[in-house]
Design a protein around this motif. Structure first.
Motif, short mmCIF file in Angstrom:
data_model
loop_
_atom_site.label_atom_id
_atom_site.label_comp_id
_atom_site.label_asym_id
_atom_site.label_seq_id
_atom_site.Cartn_x
_atom_site.Cartn_y
_atom_site.Cartn_z
N ARG A 55 83.94 8.78 -16.44
CA ARG A 55 84.14 10.15 -16.90
C ARG A 55 83.62 10.28 -18.32
O ARG A 55 83.64 9.34 -19.10
N ARG A 56 83.19 11.45 -18.67
CA ARG A 56 82.68 11.74 -20.00
C ARG A 56 81.47 10.89 -20.33
O ARG A 56 81.27 10.51 -21.47
N SER A 57 80.69 10.52 -19.32
CA SER A 57 79.42 9.87 -19.61
C SER A 57 78.36 10.61 -18.81
O SER A 57 78.62 11.07 -17.70
N ILE A 58 77.15 10.72 -19.41
CA ILE A 58 76.12 11.55 -18.78
C ILE A 58 75.66 10.96 -17.46
O ILE A 58 75.50 11.63 -16.46
N LEU A 59 75.47 9.63 -17.47
CA LEU A 59 74.91 9.01 -16.27
C LEU A 59 75.96 8.71 -15.21
O LEU A 59 75.62 8.39 -14.08
N GLY A 60 77.22 8.78 -15.58
CA GLY A 60 78.28 8.55 -14.60
C GLY A 60 78.15 7.20 -13.94
O GLY A 60 77.94 6.17 -14.58
N ILE A 61 78.20 7.23 -12.61
CA ILE A 61 78.27 6.01 -11.84
C ILE A 61 76.99 5.17 -11.99
O ILE A 61 76.99 3.96 -11.76
N HIS A 79 97.47 9.28 -18.58
CA HIS A 79 96.24 8.92 -19.28
C HIS A 79 95.60 10.19 -19.83
O HIS A 79 95.42 11.15 -19.11
N PRO A 80 95.25 10.19 -21.13
CA PRO A 80 94.75 11.43 -21.75
C PRO A 80 93.47 11.96 -21.13
O PRO A 80 93.24 13.16 -21.19
N ASP A 81 92.63 11.10 -20.55
CA ASP A 81 91.37 11.59 -20.02
C ASP A 81 91.45 12.10 -18.60
O ASP A 81 90.50 12.67 -18.08
N LEU A 82 92.60 11.88 -17.95
CA LEU A 82 92.76 12.42 -16.60
C LEU A 82 93.35 13.82 -16.70
O LEU A 82 94.04 14.15 -17.67
N THR A 83 93.10 14.63 -15.69
CA THR A 83 93.64 15.99 -15.72
C THR A 83 95.13 15.95 -15.39
O THR A 83 95.65 14.93 -14.92
N SER A 97 92.98 20.72 -16.66
CA SER A 97 92.42 20.29 -17.94
C SER A 97 92.91 18.88 -18.23
O SER A 97 94.00 18.52 -17.80
N PRO A 98 92.10 18.11 -18.98
CA PRO A 98 92.55 16.75 -19.31
C PRO A 98 93.82 16.78 -20.15
O PRO A 98 94.03 17.72 -20.92
N LEU A 99 94.62 15.76 -19.99
CA LEU A 99 95.92 15.74 -20.65
C LEU A 99 95.81 15.71 -22.17
O LEU A 99 96.74 16.10 -22.86
N ARG A 100 94.67 15.23 -22.69
CA ARG A 100 94.55 15.17 -24.15
C ARG A 100 94.57 16.55 -24.77
O ARG A 100 94.76 16.70 -25.97
N THR A 101 94.34 17.61 -23.97
CA THR A 101 94.38 18.96 -24.51
C THR A 101 95.79 19.54 -24.51
O THR A 101 96.00 20.66 -24.95
N TYR A 102 96.78 18.78 -23.98
CA TYR A 102 98.15 19.29 -23.90
C TYR A 102 98.89 19.05 -25.21
O TYR A 102 98.63 18.08 -25.91
#
Lengths: 412, 254
Positions: free
Chosen positions: B26-32, A102-106, A144-149
C-alpha cells in the motif's frame, strides 16, 4: 453455579531490572549475564475471588494497586506466578493496551482484523461491520485509513468492536472515560444491554461514582491485595473514606498558616488538606467586571481566579471548584485539567450566570493528581460567597423566568 | 462458536498474512510489482557477473538463477521477519487469548505468498528460455512444505530470544551472508572436498530438489525430502518448546 471468573490465591511478580540491565546479547556478553538478575516484587498477591455469571463487578483501587495487572491476568495476556485464574466463556476486552489497529489500514479493514483477532471468523466479522460502524458513528470515515482518525474516533471504534464480538465476559479498563458525553452515554447503555443479556462484566475504575452507578458488586484492591468484596454502596463508601484518610495522612503538619484575600486563616488539618506537592496560593472571587466581590447578584456573572503553583514533579493535575450551600448541598462541581510542568499559573473559572437562589454559599477549591488518587491541596470552606437576589427564596435554582396567564375561555 | 474454532484459526492466519501483504504494497506506486523487482534485479546482476565476467558455463543460467533465488529470498525474509514476529507485534501479543505460536507461522506464510506471487513470471521465464515447463513441477508444493518446516524451528527459537536480546535480528542478518554463499544458488555444485557443506546444509539439498523438478524434469528424491522433513520437524519441536516456555513473559517484556 460455576463462577464466570474465579481467582485462587493469585499472585504476580514483576522484575524490576537495574539500570544496567542488558538489552542486547552484546551487552550481556560484555557485562556478564550476572546483570540479568533482577529485583522482584509482587504486584498482586494472595487475591481470591469468585464472580458469578451475569454480574457486573467493579474493580476499584488507587494507582498501582494492581487493578490492571489483575485484569491482564484475567484476560490471559499475562500468566499468574502463583495461584490460578479461571474464566468461563469468550472474553471481550477493552484494556488500556488498545486494539491491534494499524494506521495504514482503513477503518473497515481494521474492524475485520480486530474482530478476527478477538475470536470471530471472517464471515462473522463481515456480517457485523454495519452494526460496529453505526455504533461508533463513523459511517463517513470508515473507508479512510486509521491514521486520519482522532484519538476519540479510534477509541469509539475499539469499544464498538469489543462490544460486538459477542463476549461472554467483558473486561473494561477505564475506557469509558474517553469520548464525548453522548458516546459515554451509549457505552453505558450498551453495557446495560450486556447486563440484561447475562454477560459478566468486570469494570476497572478509580471513580467510585461510576462504579456505584453501574455495578452489582465491587472488588477493592490496595497494594496488590484484596481489601473487600461486597455491595457497591458499602465498598465504595469504605474506599472513599480510606482515600480521605490517606489525604489526612499525607497532609504535612508543618505548613505555616496562610490567609485568604478575605483574611480568613488556612490551617492544615482544619480547612486545608493534601500533600502540598502542588499548592493553591491565592483565590479571588470577582464580579462580572473583574472587581473583587464577596457579594454577588443572582443571575450575574461570577469569576473565580485560582492562582496555583504546580511544580513539574507533581505531573499533570486537575484544578477543581465546588460551590455548596451552607447546608452542604452541592450546587456546582467543576474541574479542569492542567498539563504537567505548569508551574505558577492563574486558572480562571468563568461562570457566566450565577442562576442560584439568594443565600450563603461556600466555595471549596482543590488540586488533584491527574488520576484523582492524590489530593495536593484542598481548601475547604475558606471562601464564603453571599448571593443576593430580589427576594429570599426556597429552592436552589433561580433562572430567569416569568409567569403568564392565558384564559381558556374563548373571547367573543 | 466452539465448532468454528479451526475455521477461526485459519481465518486469523489469513487475515494477518493479508494485512502484511497489503501493508507492504500500500502507498507504493508499483504495488505488487515490487515483489518481482528484487529477484529480477539480482538475476540481472548475477547473469552479467557469472555469465559474462566470470563465466560459470551453466546452461540456461537466468532460469537456473530464478529457480534458486526465489526460495532463498523466501528463506531469508522468513528468518528475518520471523525473528521480529513477536517483538514487532506488541498489540497482538497483548490481545486476550491471542495464539502467540501463530506469529512465526504468519511471518513465514507472508513470505510464501510473495514467493507464489513471483511464480508466474518464473514459469514464463523458464518456458521461454528452456523451451518447456516440466510436469515434475507439480511436486513443487511438497518441496515448499519441507522448506516451511525447515524455517519454522529456527523462527520460533529466534523470535523467543529476540524478545530478551534485541540484537539477535542483526546477528541473523550477518549470518545470512555466509549462508547465502554456502548454498548453491548462483553456482551448481561444490568441489568434492567441500562436499561436507552440502551434507550439513539443508538448503543445499532443497536447491537440488527445486532444480531437478523445475528445470531438469526429474522427480525429487523422496528419501532426501523425507529426511529433511524429519529434521525440520525435530527443529520445530525444539523451537516451539523454547517459544512456548517463554511465551507467558512476552506481554510484559515488550
Amino acid at each position: 453455579m460455576r463462577p464466570a471468573i474465579s481467582g485462587t490465591e493469585v499472585g504476580k511478580r514483576y522484575r524490576r531490572y537495574g539500570p544496567d540491565r542488558p538489552h542486547t546479547l552484546k551487552e550481556a556478553l560484555v557485562n556478564g549475564f550476572r546483570s540479568m538478575r533482577a529485583e522482584r516484587f509482587w504486584a498482586v498477591r494472595g487475591v481470591s475471588f469468585d464472580i458469578q455469571p451475569g454480574r457486573t463487578v467493579g474493580l476499584i483501587g488507587a494507582n498501582g494497586a494492581g487493578k490492571s495487572t489483575l485484569l491482564r491476568m484475567i484476560a490471559g495476556v499475562e500468566r499468574a506466578d502463583e495461584g490460578t485464574i479461571e474464566v468461563q466463556g469468550r472474553i471481550g476486552a477493552l484494556l488500556e493496551l488498545g486494539a491491534p489497529f494499524h494506521p495504514d489500514l482503513t477503518g473497515r479493514e481494521n474492524i475485520i482484523l480486530s474482530s478476527v483477532v478477538a475470536g470471530l471468523t471472517r464471515r462473522e466479522a463481515r456480517a457485523r461491520i454495519p452494526d460496529v460502524v453505526a455504533f461508533a458513528q463513523l459511517e463517513e470515515f470508515i473507508d479512510s485509513p486509521l491514521r486520519t482518525y482522532s484519538t476519540g474516533m479510534s477509541t469509539r471504534l475499539a469499544f464498538s468492536i469489543a462490544s460486538h464480538v459477542d463476549p461472554e465476559v467483558l473486561l473494561v479498563d477505564e475506557a469509558l472515560s474517553v469520548g464525548d458525553i453522548s458516546f459515554q452515554q451509549r457505552c453505558v447503555e450498551r453495557m446495560n444491554e450486556f447486563r440484561r443479556a447475562g454477560v459478566t462484566i468486570l469494570l476497572v475504575s478509580h471513580d467510585p461514582n461510576r462504579i456505584r452507578d453501574l455495578c452489582d458488586e465491587v472488588l477493592w484492591l490496595r497494594g496488590g491485595t484484596l481489601v473487600a468484596q461486597g455491595p457497591p454502596m458499602e465498598v465504595t463508601a469504605r474506599y472513599v473514606a480510606s482515600q480521605a484518610e490517606m489525604t489526612q495522612r499525607i497532609t504535612p503538619h508543618d505548613v505555616p498558616v496562610a490567609y485568604t484575600s478575605a483574611g480568613l486563616p488556612l490551617r492544615v488539618h482544619e480547612n486545608r488538606f493534601g500533600s502540598m506537592e502542588a499548592t493553591i496560593t491565592e483565590v479571588h472571587i470577582q464580579d462580572g467586571w473583574g472587581e473583587p466581590a464577596s457579594q454577588l447578584l443572582t443571575g450575574a456573572p461570577m469569576l473565580v481566579e485560582i492562582n496555583v503553583d504546580i511544580p513539574a514533579s507533581a505531573g499533570a493535575a486537575f484544578v477543581g471548584a465546588t460551590l455548596r450551600r451552607a447546608d452542604d448541598l452541592i450546587c456546582l462541581d467543576t474541574y479542569t485539567p492542567v498539563g504537567a510542568g505548569t508551574g505558577q499559573a492563574r486558572v480562571r473559572l468563568n461562570v457566566e450566570r450565577l442562576d442560584i437562589a439568594a443565600g450563603e454559599y461556600l466555595l471549596d477549591v482543590g488540586i488533584y493528581s491527574a488520576d484523582w488518587t492524590r489530593t495536593y491541596d484542598y481548601q475547604y470552606g475558606a471562601y464564603p460567597v453571599t448571593v443576593l437576589g430580589p427576594e429570599p427564596a426556597a429552592g436552589v435554582m433561580a433562572p430567569p423566568l416569568s409567569w403568564h396567564l392565558e384564559s381558556s375561555r374563548v373571547s367573543r | 462458536m466452539a465448532l468454528a474454532r479451526p475455521r477461526q484459526r485459519r481465518d486469523l492466519v489469513w487475515e494477518l498474512i493479508a494485512r502484511n501483504i497489503k501493508l507492504r504494497y500500500r502507498r507504493s506506486i508499483l504495488g505488487i510489482a515490487w515483489s518481482q523487482l528484487a529477484p529480477l534485479s539480482m538475476i540481472a546482476v548475477f547473469s552479467f557477473v557469472f555469465g559474462r565476467i566470470v563465466p560459470l558455463k551453466i546452461p540456461d543460467y537466468p532460469a537456473f538463477l530464478f529457480v534458486g533465488l526465489l526460495p532463498w529470498i523466501w528463506f531469508q525474509t522468513s528468518l528475518l521477519t520471523g525473528t521480529q514476529s513477536v517483538t514487532g507485534s506488541r498489540d497482538l501479543v497483548r490481545q486476550p487469548g491471542f495464539p502467540l505460536p501463530l506469529l512465526p507461522v504468519v511471518a513465514i506464510g507472508s513470505g510464501l505468498i510473495n514467493y507464489l506471487l513471483a511464480l508466474p513470471v518464473m514459469f514464463i521465464w523458464i518456458g521461454a528460455t528452456t523451451g518447456h515447463i516440466r510436469v515434475t513441477a507439480v511436486a513443487l508444493p511438497a518441496i515448499l512444505a519441507v522448506q516451511f518446516l525447515i524455517v519454522l524451528g529456527p523462527a520460533y527459537l529466534l523470535a523467543a530470544i529476540q524478545v530478551t536480546f534485541r540484537d539477535v535480528g542483526h546477528i541473523v542478518e550477518i549470518l545470512l551472508l555466509p549462508l547465502f554463499y554456502a548454498t548453491p544458488i548462483f553456482y551448481a555444485q561444490y568441489p568434492a572436498r567441500y562436499h561436507v557443506i552440502y551434507d550439513l546444509n539443508p538448503l543445499a539439498r532443497l536447491m537440488t530438489a527445486y532444480r531437478s523438478t523445475l528445470i531438469a524434469g526429474r522427480w525429487p528424491d523422496v528419501s532426501v525430502l523425507s529426511l529433511l522433513a524429519l529434521v525440520g520437524m525435530g527443529m520445530t519441536a525444539f523451537g516451539y518448546w523454547v517459544f512456548d516456555r517463554r511465551a507467558h513473559r512476552f506481554a510484559e517484556e515488550l
